[in-house]
Design an enzyme around this catalytic site. Structure first.
Site, PDB file in Angstrom:
ATOM      1  N   ASP A  38       0.723  -1.381  -0.208  1.00  0.00           N
ATOM      2  CA  ASP A  38       0.086  -0.039   0.063  1.00  0.00           C
ATOM      3  C   ASP A  38       0.963   1.105   0.130  1.00  0.00           C
ATOM      4  O   ASP A  38       1.403   1.376   0.971  1.00  0.00           O
ATOM      5  CB  ASP A  38      -0.948  -0.237   1.307  1.00  0.00           C
ATOM      6  N   ASP A  39       0.814   2.123  -1.045  1.00  0.00           N
ATOM      7  CA  ASP A  39       1.817   3.287  -1.186  1.00  0.00           C
ATOM      8  C   ASP A  39       3.277   3.025  -1.154  1.00  0.00           C
ATOM      9  O   ASP A  39       3.559   4.035  -0.915  1.00  0.00           O
ATOM     10  CB  ASP A  39       1.239   4.374   0.042  1.00  0.00           C
ATOM     11  N   CYS A  78      -5.196   4.297  -3.996  1.00  0.00           N
ATOM     12  CA  CYS A  78      -5.386   2.899  -3.469  1.00  0.00           C
ATOM     13  C   CYS A  78      -6.536   2.032  -4.060  1.00  0.00           C
ATOM     14  O   CYS A  78      -6.543   0.932  -4.336  1.00  0.00           O
ATOM     15  CB  CYS A  78      -5.709   3.127  -1.829  1.00  0.00           C
ATOM     16  N   HIS A 116     -11.419  -2.367   0.761  1.00  0.00           N
ATOM     17  CA  HIS A 116     -11.485  -1.164  -0.110  1.00  0.00           C
ATOM     18  C   HIS A 116     -12.558  -1.163  -1.264  1.00  0.00           C
ATOM     19  O   HIS A 116     -12.177  -0.392  -1.979  1.00  0.00           O
ATOM     20  CB  HIS A 116     -10.159  -0.677  -0.256  1.00  0.00           C
ATOM     21  N   ASP A 263       0.017  -0.843  -4.604  1.00  0.00           N
ATOM     22  CA  ASP A 263      -1.119  -0.405  -5.413  1.00  0.00           C
ATOM     23  C   ASP A 263      -0.992   0.901  -6.146  1.00  0.00           C
ATOM     24  O   ASP A 263      -1.850   1.514  -7.086  1.00  0.00           O
ATOM     25  CB  ASP A 263      -2.132  -0.205  -4.311  1.00  0.00           C
ATOM     26  N   ASN A 264      -0.105   1.711  -5.777  1.00  0.00           N
ATOM     27  CA  ASN A 264       0.275   2.884  -6.380  1.00  0.00           C
ATOM     28  C   ASN A 264       1.495   3.586  -6.262  1.00  0.00           C
ATOM     29  O   ASN A 264       2.388   2.878  -5.302  1.00  0.00           O
ATOM     30  CB  ASN A 264      -0.874   4.039  -6.223  1.00  0.00           C
TER      31      ASN A 264
END
Lengths: 497, 497
Positions: A38-39, A78, A116, A263-264
């Site tokens: 995540d991130d 996300c 999410h 995710d990004n």
């Protein structure tokens, strides 16, 4: 019928596999393990150049498998539409999710971590093909007061088992939280159980220690050269090492396909203490520059993927859907267009396939990459208003006419970069050059075809209502943790894309 | 006397070596091979994150040896004072060079490539301890007309054997030049000869294909994903692979210490077609930001340096002098201060030593790093005048108050960065923070001591004279290549620091 088709295709896969499969008894499709960060940014791993080099396990995973330096996410956030608790909607039943399809090939599926895709019960993972869930429906923001806003619940399967900042503490001052360890145990336990039961499994490990507020458990806190964010990375790296070690210990490494990605891009707005690194790339999360969407990516499958490989295949996170189906011997659904590419020929035989990467922001197609050329159809970082308030998605970076604070349309005369010579998107090609014209001549019809063929999805996240927040999740009664929702007032959501 | 002292120290080294040495017969000190790149940036190697990942041999060298992510040059230019042909001066006889000292331990020394310490005969390598030379006294700029300016000569030992763009062609249009192959053959031949003669050797391989004008030989041209610069990197990588392979083939790998690094950061003014990458670091060559002075660095010595190590020791190119003496069992000269650190305890036992890194630009101490903290005493990229003309040392980067275009004194209140959390020097510590005060309290006395102890060298390069250019180098008569120098007019050099 489906099972027969799957078996046929599975035999085909055996033929395709360069290294061959050790078939013992009946052919069982490989386990699939997707490690989704995540991130985390492209530049956060030692193998991607982070100077502190604190990811020995991930670096070893790359050395034993295939590294993808040109792997992309589908959206620089996300969740393609970031979902706060007010959201009424979620993933529709009409969408076919990977675990639903994998069931046909006998897989048991678990999600550990952040979902999410809608927090109301009808949207939960177990309603969409997963057999097990340990984690949260929303991000670990907080703490909230449980009056204006409830703390985010943590679920085991269908019922909540507590809330963040309550039963699952996160100390924002010290950065201490035990969550990565809990998520790790859930993963290890699941793998052991499935192995004992001789069932193929799909594990989706969507952990979030590198998403602000960043956290690590006590043994890792303060151990990194790069602060709390590095502590989180070190703990994750250690966890990945332990998962791969377990696969080897259980002798199922050669029957488990593992893919690591994020995710990004790193959230540079939270850097340097709560955000990571995008290496040499431009800007970060929220943008469609390379720093927002290019991801670290490693495929690992001992005995099948030759060690020490690097593939320059343009990859996309959507490919993991198609590739996983292929691993399971399943064909992708035929009633809808599937954008993902089957990466098996790439990881097993090194095949390279020309394909575009589309960079979306909300509903706008911002940019397209084909081969080494990236064409920006729109440029935008964030608004002048936000920027003046100190919100900066590109700290320390400023490429004139590229990192714009107004939405600049370039569809008639796109800005084109050669990502090989210029991965940092600093030197647009001269529009008078042959190279520019050739690149556009290649890209333009691909964009046109994509836009003509695209069937927009139905918006699911336009209606908000404070009454639907996580006040009284299933299971709250048993714990005595039900909160009283406010009056139901549906309204148009006001959060930005 | 000196030989005895050396032998004593050499035995001491045997004791210090963690891995031990395979002593066969009389102890012979290890060969020393220094691979020094020109304008190659920290980010140019796969192992340092370059997305194209076109350096499999260097990446393998790192995997077999020790990687130094925090290794620095002493000055952000090729030569601390860049030396054009008009320069009258050069390296003074009073300076003791490594090959002079290594003679005491029986070494034969060769330089292949660029010398850059004075082009007049009295300054040549063979006057300063080298036994052999193949290469040029100056950079391969050109072509010149041999009227206003002669083309740079190429020497074998004491005499020229031709000139760049004449006997040693460089095609600026196509980028084709055979020089890296010639330099490679010189290195391989020397290693083979020394091995056959059972003599320890020092080889200084100072090649310059990555310095603009960038070049590669035909088999490598067009083979890289990142243009001509990448072609040059690929050819160098291939050459390094062949050198290491030869060492193994001759069974002298375990008796040869190899160090790979570069002379300064990538020249971003020449990017993207003629310049490399500084990865996540700020700015490039000519500046004292990390991009200007942090270098790729790999130590390789099979059987002694354990494989797959990463050292966060702050290293400096000057350490290679001290380390080489230590390898040869020699003590550094006692009649002068030596700034280099002996890195043997680091490479053999992983020892870490606190030591500062000083960043000079001309005579100005611009910045100091100690531990993870870097304090800028001055900030400057280049002048507004230059900048407005399009000369940009930090393309696409702009950190307010940091990448300044006027020389900003910060000695009273230095700008401090934590290079672990913030390798890109984007987020200066708040001057009100405890962390800032603690960092300064640590750094300030180190700076004071350094400045008090410093004995400035005598300027050697202040006088220029067009008559001293490479008109008639030794050996030109035999080749019929002597040019007539213009009238002697000594003048103060006008080139900037």
């Amino acid at each position: 019928m489906a099972a027969v088709a799957a078996a046929t295709r599975w035999r085909l896969l055996l033929v395709l596999s360069a290294a061959g499969l050790r078939v013992t008894g009946a052919p069982q499709p490989p386990n699939i393990l997707l490690l989704l960060m995540d991130d985390m940014g492209w530049g956060d791993l030692g193998v991607y150049g982070e100077p502190s080099r604190e990811t020995p396990n991930l670096d070893r995973m790359a050395a034993e498998g295939m590294l993808f330096p040109n792997f992309y996410t589908a959206n620089p956030l996300c969740s393609p539409s970031y979902t706060p608790q007010e959201i009424v909607g979620g993933i529709p039943d009409s969408e076919l999710l990977l675990p639903e399809l994998l069931k046909e090939a006998g897989y048991t599926s678990k999600i550990v971590g952040k979902w999410h895709l809608g927090h109301r019960p009808q949207f939960h993972p177990l309603k969409h093909g997963f057999d097990e869930w340990f984690g949260s429906p929303n991000c670990h923001f907080g703490p909230y007061d449980n009056k204006a806003r409830p703390n985010i619940p943590v679920y085991r399967d269908r019922e909540m088992v507590g809330r963040f900042y309550e039963e699952f503490p996160i100390n924002l001052k010290t950065g201490e939280a035990n969550l990565t360890q809990i998520y790790l145990q859930e993963a290890l336990d699941f793998v052991k159980r499935q192995q004992a039961a001789h069932r193929p499994f799909f594990l989706y490990w969507a952990i979030d220690a590198t998403h602000a507020p960043v956290y690590a458990s006590r043994p890792f806190l303060g151990t990194s050269r790069r602060g709390r964010y590095g502590d989180a990375v070190r703990e994750i790296d250690d966890g990945v090492g332990r998962i791969l070690h377990l696969l080897r210990d259980l002798s199922i490494a050669e029957n488990t396909f593992v893919f690591f990605t994020s995710d990004n891009g790193a959230a540079l707005i939270s850097a340097p203490r709560q955000g990571g690194s995008n290496g040499p790339f431009l800007c970060g999360k929220q943008t469609t520059f390379e720093g927002g969407m290019r991801e670290p990516a490693i495929a690992w499958w001992p005995g099948h993927i030759p060690a020490g490989q690097v593939s320059h295949q343009l990859g996309n996170i959507m490919d993991l859907f198609t590739t996983s189906l292929s691993l399971a011997g399943l064909a992708p659904p035929r009633d809808r267009a599937i954008d993902g590419l089957d990466l098996l020929p790439t990881v097993l035989q090194g095949r390279l396939t020309d394909r575009p990467i589309f960079y979306y922001r909300g509903n706008t197609l911002m940019a397209v990459t084909l081969g080494q050329y990236k064409a920006h159809l729109w440029t935008w970082t964030n608004s002048w208003e936000e920027f003046r308030q100190g919100v900066d998605f590109c700290p320390g970076q400023n490429v004139s006419g590229v990192t714009t604070h107004s939405q600049e349309e370039r569809t008639k005369l796109p800005l084109v970069f050669h990502l090989g010579r210029d991965p940092g998107e600093r030197y647009p090609l001269s529009i008078a050059s042959t190279e520019y014209l050739d690149a556009l001549r290649w890209i333009t019809p691909v964009v046109r075809q994509h836009q003509e063929a695209l069937v927009p999805g139905q918006p699911q996240l336009n209606v908000c209502n404070r009454a639907v927040m996580n006040w009284a999740p299933p299971g709250c009664e048993k714990l005595g943790k039900c909160l009283t929702p406010p009056e139901s007032v549906p309204e148009k959501c006001s959060w930005p894309h």
